[in-house]
Scaffold this motif. Structure first.
Motif, PDB file in Angstrom:
ATOM      1  N   LYS A 115       0.833  -1.202   0.000  1.00 56.31           N
ATOM      2  CA  LYS A 115       0.000   0.000   0.000  1.00 56.31           C
ATOM      3  C   LYS A 115       0.869   1.254   0.000  1.00 56.31           C
ATOM      4  CE  LYS A 115      -4.104  -1.888   2.319  1.00 56.31           C
ATOM      5  NZ  LYS A 115      -4.947  -1.829   3.537  1.00 56.31           N
ATOM      6  N   TYR A 129      -4.444   6.827  -5.392  1.00 56.09           N
ATOM      7  CA  TYR A 129      -4.305   5.628  -4.580  1.00 56.09           C
ATOM      8  C   TYR A 129      -5.601   4.807  -4.600  1.00 56.09           C
ATOM      9  CZ  TYR A 129      -4.087   2.789  -0.335  1.00 56.09           C
ATOM     10  OH  TYR A 129      -4.131   1.743   0.561  1.00 56.09           O
ATOM     11  N   LYS A 130      -6.734   5.477  -4.434  1.00 54.66           N
ATOM     12  CA  LYS A 130      -8.022   4.789  -4.436  1.00 54.66           C
ATOM     13  C   LYS A 130      -8.291   4.118  -5.783  1.00 54.66           C
ATOM     14  CE  LYS A 130     -10.298   7.730  -0.980  1.00 54.66           C
ATOM     15  NZ  LYS A 130     -11.387   8.725  -0.755  1.00 54.66           N
ATOM     16  N   ILE A 133      -6.303   0.866  -6.003  1.00 50.25           N
ATOM     17  CA  ILE A 133      -6.920  -0.156  -5.153  1.00 50.25           C
ATOM     18  C   ILE A 133      -8.200  -0.689  -5.791  1.00 50.25           C
ATOM     19  CG2 ILE A 133      -8.060  -0.562  -2.934  1.00 50.25           C
ATOM     20  CD1 ILE A 133      -5.051  -0.431  -2.694  1.00 50.25           C
TER      21      ILE A 133
END
Length: 208
Positions: A115, A129-130, A133
């Protein structure tokens, strides 16, 4: 002999072919899809003797008789579908690589490190980042769906770990058989586009 043989072999009706299940030298369960000629070449040495009308026939080929057997194990066809449960078909997808791993504290620590690597790749951008993911999660949770319908583009200095990160995801989470990395555009957009065949993640490296 036939009962044991059919634990690891069966016929595919369409396209006409035969599947051989086995364990690789590395200990992984895998398979081959063979033509009738390839199957005969593989097992031509399997022979048996049979008495007919008081006469003994020796050196009969088992595989020739098995192929012609009306009661041999048959599946309707080949599919590639991670969420499918169709016993009458042979699914070319087995499982994601992460499903074979032991879960534990060390694994949780490693996930946190990954992460952090994602955050470094996107420049600590929370929205970026989201998206990464969600992109990975969509592959794992809805592998049959194309609803996400997006590609991610990473830019940055050479050696920043852009390709290395996705190579790790492909090999260690998704699985090497369902992952492709290439810098040849024809692998993905050429006439045959063989690079996307049965792949859940494709990575296009920077072209020179």
């Amino acid at each position: 002999c036939k009962i044991y043989f059919e634990k690891y072999h069966f016929k595919i009706r369409k396209p006409t072919s035969y599947v051989r299940l086995y364990v690789s030298h590395g200990g992984e369960a895998t398979f081959d899809v063979l033509s009738s000629m390839q199957l005969k070449d593989t097992y031509f040495e399997l022979q048996y003797d049979m008495e007919t009308d008081g006469k003994m026939k020796k050196g009969l080929q088992f595989i020739t008789k098995w192929i012609k057997d009306d009661t041999l194990q048959v599946k309707k066809g080949l599919i590639f579908s991670p969420n499918a449960n169709k016993a009458k078909y042979f699914n070319l997808f087995s499982q994601f690589h992460y499903e074979t791993l032991d879960q534990g504290e060390e694994n949780d620590t490693f996930i946190e490190e990954i992460k952090n690597l994602i955050k470094n790749l996107v420049g600590d951008d929370e929205e970026g980042y989201k998206k990464v993911i969600l992109f990975i999660g969509d592959i794992l949770q809805r592998p049959n769906s194309k609803s996400y319908n997006k590609c991610l583009v990473f830019t940055g200095k050479q050696g920043a770990g852009k390709t290395a990160f996705w190579e790790w995801v492909g090999k260690n989470i998704i699985g090497k058989d369902y992952f492709k990395i290439s810098r040849d555009i024809d692998d993905y957009a050429g006439r045959f586009a063989s690079g996307i065949f049965h792949k859940l993640l494709c990575v296009m490296e920077e072209m020179s």
